[in-house]
Motif scaffolding. Structure first.
Motif, short mmCIF file in Angstrom:
data_model
loop_
_atom_site.label_atom_id
_atom_site.label_comp_id
_atom_site.label_asym_id
_atom_site.label_seq_id
_atom_site.Cartn_x
_atom_site.Cartn_y
_atom_site.Cartn_z
N PRO A 68 0.80 -1.23 0.00
CA PRO A 68 0.00 0.00 0.00
C PRO A 68 0.83 1.28 0.00
O PRO A 68 0.30 2.31 0.40
N ASP A 129 -6.77 4.47 -4.40
CA ASP A 129 -6.14 5.16 -3.29
C ASP A 129 -7.05 6.31 -2.87
O ASP A 129 -7.48 7.11 -3.70
N ILE A 184 -5.96 6.88 12.19
CA ILE A 184 -6.33 5.64 12.88
C ILE A 184 -5.63 4.43 12.27
O ILE A 184 -5.04 3.63 12.98
N VAL A 185 -5.71 4.30 10.96
CA VAL A 185 -5.18 3.07 10.38
C VAL A 185 -3.88 3.29 9.61
O VAL A 185 -3.27 2.33 9.16
N GLY A 186 -3.47 4.53 9.43
CA GLY A 186 -2.16 4.79 8.86
C GLY A 186 -1.98 4.34 7.43
O GLY A 186 -0.89 3.93 7.04
N SER A 187 -3.04 4.39 6.64
CA SER A 187 -2.90 3.95 5.26
C SER A 187 -3.90 4.70 4.38
O SER A 187 -4.86 5.29 4.88
N LEU A 188 -3.66 4.72 3.09
CA LEU A 188 -4.55 5.41 2.15
C LEU A 188 -5.01 4.48 1.04
O LEU A 188 -5.96 4.77 0.33
N VAL A 195 -8.93 -3.96 4.55
CA VAL A 195 -8.47 -4.99 5.48
C VAL A 195 -8.44 -4.43 6.90
O VAL A 195 -8.96 -5.02 7.84
N LYS A 196 -7.84 -3.24 7.03
CA LYS A 196 -7.62 -2.71 8.38
C LYS A 196 -8.91 -2.22 9.03
O LYS A 196 -9.07 -2.33 10.24
N GLY A 199 -10.48 -4.94 10.53
CA GLY A 199 -9.63 -5.65 11.49
C GLY A 199 -9.73 -5.04 12.87
O GLY A 199 -10.77 -5.12 13.52
N GLU A 200 -8.65 -4.40 13.28
CA GLU A 200 -8.55 -3.92 14.66
C GLU A 200 -9.25 -2.60 14.91
O GLU A 200 -9.31 -2.13 16.03
N THR A 201 -9.72 -1.94 13.85
CA THR A 201 -10.25 -0.60 14.01
C THR A 201 -11.51 -0.59 14.87
O THR A 201 -12.36 -1.46 14.75
N GLU A 202 -11.58 0.40 15.73
CA GLU A 202 -12.78 0.63 16.54
C GLU A 202 -14.00 0.81 15.62
O GLU A 202 -14.03 1.71 14.79
#
Lengths: 501, 783
Positions: A68, A129, A184-188, A195-196, A199-202
């Motif tokens: 990514p 993206d 929060i998830v550090g991605s674009l 995926v994120k 996944g762990e995201t609130e």
């Protein structure tokens, strides 16, 4: 990384626009470039769509930076269909503009601006993206703003101010949401985000962000109650500009909604998609009532854009395979039908010199082929079989009844009758009613110009018929696109590689 | 059968061009197709056998959605198909004479053929979706035909009314079809009939029944949806004869019969269909009686006849369904003939009011003969088919559902009396008695026109004398198909001295009496009738349409009111409402995250950061409160530079530099245009300020909370570290920001450069190209 086909729908308009700007003193060169560019874009889009349909989702990592980390270009079937229809409309509009655009605007970079608009639209459809999507939105916004205000007529500027202000609000909300999301998830990258976010995201944060994106894209898509910029501005520029806006701009917003609400935000479908469902109902109803209150050709059509957006997001809200297929099919159908209705209004204007229903009349007698084309596109819009709109409406209605969402089905069906009502209003006033005793004097170019403008009109009317008669093919295509949308793993796997799942 | 249906559409496409070549002969040429089709359908019908399953043909059209063109040739579909093509032939020829020299005659034929093909599609299809497709096409062709005299406002209004009423019913029916298809697992009627028991027991049975009935009732002009039919008389008479009496309006009846094996015969069915039919029958007959315009009279009597058929199908007994089929056939024959005759009278005399007509039999002998036969059939006089049909109608009513027989019989007899009177008005009054002065001097119509009434009149007579011809064959198969089981239909001219014969005698006497008192009666009750009209269904339609328009105007004025600040407010309220509601529903977790973030912030914050925050807040407050433009600009400048400082403090010098450049430029630009701006005025009052403050604060709070929660709930490391690691090694650049801009995310940069270029072009064009004050701005939203 040989997937160069994915870059063509962005590169071709860019190169065309750049070439035209180089030759900005020669309108003839710009016209030629515009036509060649539009044809090339359509061919590239068709090739891409064929490849995607045959081989599945296509991905290109820009600059060969692995996802990514770089920017991914992704074409699933839905994207490919959207790029193709955008390219087709681009060609129709370019050809139409050759005959309908005034010399002044042509010499002030009209054609390159149109190409930049197409580039932004295609970029938005192809990017994988989220921030890059924002950039394409900016490209579209700037190109459309300049196209809207090009000419500097007073109503144009008034409309353009409202247009740009409200769309900047959308950009601000979009950007804030992207920023918070990144925090929060550090991605674009959208596949990575998918995926994120699952996944762990609130979940609360995911849903709240979903609402922010709903507002940001909802403004672009002109859904209730965010659509104000559209009726405020769309009737002011030359008709070719209105037609391409009507066909494509709001649809990019809908595309973005469909993308993020199938790929990213499916954590709490019971809440998010119900919100969309409610908004879709209001969008349909307020749009069609707005149209019923108008007495000017373009304004009626303008409010109908809003109304039709309601149908598009209805399929998204219902969130079943048939519903999403209905949305995809509806999208193609409505782009064709709505663009054509605007083109027809332009022919009417070229012939009669006005858009006011009160001053029009007698076209049924004098222009039988125009009447036929209007009839086809208008009935298609109202969902009358065997034209394209029927299958679009039917898929959504059937999907709604399957899910037991009776309220929205009732709204959709009722609104289709009101759509028919406002189409017959145009028909009765402009075509059937007796016209002025002396037909208005034709503008420069006369009959020859009108005949040339009829070429894209006839082609698009034919397309509405073909989409109905050949509905099996298009419905099949839409069902395949919808299956991809509902299975995000295909998208994620294609972008991040199988092991990401 | 596929070709039989599609050929009509094909011919419709070329009809206008054909007409340019063949002129006066087009009617006959075009008529050849329906004639051939009629022969084909009659031959198919003669091959029907109760023991052999009907012929089916299927062409998959959109199998993904369950739509296929599947055609079934059973008794019911062939009866309708034969009528549609047979009358279609006569009407095609007739319109050549009636609309002689009309400039749009070519289009007329196109619409007529399109209608015929669609109608054949409706009756031959056994796929519900295909029925719907053709059904809508009949509505559209009907719209085009009613509005054929398109320069008359009445025609346009009537066309619209028909389209809206049947269109609303149509969409309801579509929903009903989908429900039926889903519950029954198929869209094929014969497959649905096999699972009828399950369907009738389904909880969705009642909604789907009502939805489908809405379609049937609007199309077949049942009270109170009948309003469109009398208005539709604005159509040229051949269209009225064809669509609005003998074929299209029977599509609803057809649908009831077609779906009877699937949905019919239940208590709910009877409870809805039978009373609606009965009310329509009596109401239509009564209103017909007091009409003086020939076509209106015929239209209301058609409404009544449709009511009678609906009532019979609603009763649902074997006898009733048989009677419905016979009545339908009788009605199609005589009503088409009477309409065509009325058209001839209008065409030849220029007069439409029965009170000003008389003695035309001498001038129009053939028309008079045809009309007389048809009129006698309508009145139910022996030797004509109408008599036979009425006999079994009475028979069915006498054996109606328990407790209803008396009421139904009375209703049937009363309506039939009015029918006698109405028939006399149309078929006796204009032709016999003293001749009157008419706008045109009457003489016999051309053969193309009298052929229709003559043949149809002869048909009423022939089938009346020998009812077995059709009764044992087609009508019998038709009733069997509707009932879904083999029945025997015995039609006889003479039943012996039965109660039914007595009722017929009463009807005839009553009818003659009604005809005699008609003028005085209508005059006496004129006020009452006017009162009824003033609150009748036509008013409901007008009211609904106008009400819709009023609501539409009002909502558009409120929503799209032209004020940018209003638009902005609504958008921000939506933003706060949607995201705020999510936060509020999870207020506990959110509060925890916010507090966590604040605690961390408090522990790590430096005093100069706090100071900067305070400066920013004060500057914003100053900008909002400033009473001059210059002060506001200065305050905003402070905010901008403050933000630049924030960037510096958090390690983003590139951003800070950009921010400072932009701020400086903005301030310079402001100063440059300063003197060109209009005077600074404050329009806000206390309330609007409070509202704006509330809104702005809410947006700020939501964004603030989101940021705080985001910091507390960071779930994954950012990808930024990758850029730091890879910039030098892989991208060979020392400045990470630069590498991101031109390499990692070069596509973004390319897009932004394009934006800048376009902005430049736009600014240039705005300055240079001013097509200017060609037109002034007008109020948006309402025009």
């Amino acid at each position: 990384m040989s997937n160069w086909l994915l870059t063509l729908p962005i590169l071709i308009p860019l190169v065309t626009a750049a070439t035209s700007l180089v030759f900005w003193r020669s309108v003839r060169t710009q016209r030629a470039a515009a036509v060649i560019g539009a044809i090339a874009l359509l061919l590239a889009a068709l090739a891409l769509a064929a490849r995607v349909d045959a081989e599945g989702i296509q991905v290109m990592q820009a600059g060969a930076w692995e996802a990514p980390f770089g920017i991914s270009l992704v074409a699933d079937l839905f994207s490919a269909i959207m790029v193709t229809i955008a390219a087709a409309m681009g060609l129709a509009i370019v050809y139409y503009s050759l005959w309908s655009m005034d010399r002044e605007r042509e010499s002030f970079c009209y054609y390159p601006l149109l190409q930049v608009l197409l580039m932004g639209v295609c970029g938005a459809f192809l990017t994988g993206d989220l921030f890059n999507l924002y950039v394409w939105f900016e490209v579209m916004l700037m190109a459309s703003f300049v196209l809207l205000s090009l000419g500097g007529e007073r109503p144009q500027l008034e409309g353009a101010i409202k247009y740009v202000t409200l769309n900047l609000v959308s950009s601000a909300v979009f950007l804030s949401a992207v920023g918070i999301l990144y925090g929060i998830v550090g991605s674009l990258n959208m596949a990575d985000l998918a995926v994120k976010l699952h996944g762990e995201t609130e979940p609360v944060m995911a849903t709240t962000l979903a609402m922010m994106f709903l507002v940001a894209f909802g403004i672009k898509a002109a859904i209730f109650p965010l659509f104000f910029w559209l009726p405020a501005s769309y009737h002011t520029p030359p008709i070719a500009v209105t037609a391409i806006f009507a066909g494509l701009l709001t649809k990019v917003g809908v595309y973005a909604l469909m993308r993020v609400f199938t790929l990213l935000f499916t954590q709490d479908v019971g809440f998010t998609h119900t919100v969309i469902l409610v908004l879709s109902g209001f969008t349909m109803v307020t749009g069609v009532l707005g149209a019923a209150a108008q007495n000017e050709f373009r304004r009626i059509l303008t409010f109908h854009i809003v109304s039709q957006i309601g149908y598009l997001i209805m399929g998204l809200a219902l969130f079943t395979p048939l519903a999403l297929a209905g949305s995809v099919y509806y999208m193609v159908h409505v782009i064709i039908a709505k663009t054509n209705l605007f083109l027809i209004s332009g022919v009417v204007h070229a012939s009669e010199g006005t858009y006011e229903l009160g001053k029009l009349g007698g076209l049924y007698k004098r222009r039988p082929y125009l009447s036929l084309a209007f009839m086809i596109s208008a009935l298609a819009l109202a969902g009358i079989p065997p034209l394209s709109g029927f299958f679009a409406k039917y898929s959504l209605v059937a999907a709604g009844l399957d899910r037991g969402s009776y309220g929205i089905v009732a709204a959709a069906l009722g609104v289709s009758v009101l759509t028919l009502f406002s189409m017959t209003k145009i028909w009765a006033a402009a075509f059937w009613a007796p016209g002025p005793a002396e037909p208005a004097a034709l503008g420069p170019g006369g009959e020859r110009r009108i005949r040339a403008m009829m070429v894209p009109v006839a082609a698009l009317a034919g397309a509405s018929v073909a989409m109905g008669v050949g509905a099996e093919y298009f419905i099949g295509l839409s069902l395949r696109a919808s299956a991809q949308l509902l299975d995000p793993n295909q998208y994620i796997g294609a972008v991040l590689g199988r092991n990401a799942l | 059968m596929l070709i039989a249906v599609l050929s009509g559409f094909a011919l419709a496409l070329i009809a206008p061009s054909l007409h340019r070549l063949t002129h006066k002969r087009t009617g006959f040429l075009v008529g050849l197709l329906p004639l051939g089709l009629c022969v084909y359908f009659v031959r198919l019908a003669s091959g029907l056998d109760a023991d052999v399953a009907p012929v089916r043909e299927t062409l998959a059209w959109v199998p993904s959605l369950g739509l296929s063109l599947s055609f079934t040739a059973d008794g019911l579909s062939l009866l309708f198909a034969a009528l549609i093509s047979g009358i279609g032939f006569l009407v095609a020829i007739y319109s050549g004479g009636y609309l002689d020299n009309h400039p749009q005659l070519g289009r007329w034929y196109a619409y007529l053929l399109m209608f015929m093909a669609s109608m054949l599609g409706v009756v031959l299809s056994s796929n519900l979706l295909a029925i719907f497709v053709f059904w809508e096409l009949t509505s559209i062709s009907s719209y085009l035909l009613i509005g054929f005299f398109h320069e008359e406002e009445d025609s346009r209004k009537a066309a619209l009314q028909a389209l809206l009423v049947t269109g609303l019913g149509g969409v309801a029916m579509l929903a009903g079809f989908v429900l039926l298809g889903r519950v029954g697992g198929s869209f094929e009627v014969h497959e649905l009939a096999a699972g009828a028991g399950l369907i009738r027991g389904d909880p969705l049975y009642l909604p789907m029944l009502l939805l489908i009935l809405a379609g049937a009732f609007t199309k077949s002009a049942q009270f109170p949806f009948h309003v469109w039919l009398p208005s539709a008389m604005a159509a040229p008479t051949p269209a009225s004869a064809y669509l609005h009496s003998s074929t299209m309006v029977k599509a609803g009846i057809f649908l009831l019969a077609r779906l009877f094996p699937v949905l019919g015969g239940t208590p709910a069915w009877t409870a809805v269909v039978m009373p609606v039919g009965a009310i329509t029958m009596v109401f239509g007959a009564y209103v017909a009686m007091r009409q003086n315009i020939l076509k209106k009279l015929l239209a209301y009597s058609t409404v009544s006849a449709l009511g009678a058929m609906t009532m019979l199908l609603g009763m649902g007994t074997d006898g009733a369904v048989k009677a419905a089929v016979a009545f339908l056939f009788a009605h199609a024959l005589y009503k088409a003939a009477l309409f065509l005759a009325a058209g001839i009278i209008d065409h030849e005399t220029g007069e439409r009011d029965v009170r000003r007509l008389g003695g035309l039999a001498r001038a129009l002998p053939i028309t008079a003969a045809g009309a007389a036969a048809a009129g006698l059939s309508m009145a139910g006089i022996p030797l004509l088919f109408g008599f036979v049909a009425k006999e079994i109608f009475y028979e069915a009513a006498l054996h109606g559902p328990d407790g209803w027989a008396a009421a139904l019989t009375t209703a049937a007899v009363v309506s039939s009396m009015f029918f006698v009177a109405a028939a006399a008005c149309v078929a006796y009054r204009p032709f016999f008695g003293a001749a009157t002065e008419t706008p045109k001097r009457p003489h016999e119509a051309p053969a193309s026109m009298w052929l229709g009434p003559a043949l149809l009149g002869a048909g009423s007579l022939a089938f009346g004398v020998f009812p077995g011809w059709i009764g044992e064959g087609l009508l019998n198969h038709s009733a069997s198909a509707a009932l879904g089981k083999s029945v025997d239909l015995h039609l006889r001219l003479w039943h012996g001295f039965t109660p039914v014969l007595g009722l017929s005698a009463v009807t005839l006497l009553g009818g003659v009496a009604a005809y005699a008192v008609r003028p005085r009666f209508t005059a006496a009750l004129a006020t009452v009738h006017r009162g009824c009209d003033a609150i009748g269904p036509q008013r409901w339609y007008d009211g609904a349409l106008n009400g819709m328009l009023v609501v539409a105007k009002l909502q558009t004025k409120v929503l799209q009111n032209g004020y940018l600040r209003h638009y902005l407010a609504v958008i921000l309220i939506t933003l706060v409402g949607l995201s705020g509601s999510v936060l509020l529903t999870h207020v506990k977790e959110i509060r925890k995250h916010v507090i966590d973030s604040l605690v961390i912030a408090w522990e790590t914050v430096e005093f100069y950061e706090l100071g900067l925050a305070v400066i920013l807040i004060i500057a914003i407050a100053a900008a909002v409160h400033s009473r001059t433009r210059l002060a506001a600009i200065a305050a905003l400048g402070v905010v901008g530079y403050g933000v630049a400082l924030v960037f510096v403090l958090f390690g983003a010098p590139d951003l800070a530099m950009t921010q400072i450049v932009i701020e400086t430029l903005t301030v310079i630009l402001f100063v440059l245009v300063f003197y060109h701006l209009p005077p600074f005025a404050i329009y806000a009052n206390r309330i609007s300020r409070a509202r704006d403050l509330l809104l702005a604060t809410s947006v700020g709070v939501v964004m603030g909370v989101l940021t705080l929660v985001a910091t507390a709930t960071q779930a994954y490391p950012t990808i930024s570290s990758y850029y730091g690691e890879m910039s030098y090694d892989l991208a060979h650049g020392r400045n990470v920001v630069n590498v991101i801009l031109v390499d990692f995310r070069a596509l973004d940069t390319m897009g932004e450069i394009t934006v800048l270029t376009v902005a430049g072009v736009g600014a240039f064009a705005l300055l240079k190209l001013r097509l200017g004050a060609r037109s002034r701005g007008d109020e948006e939203g309402s025009s």
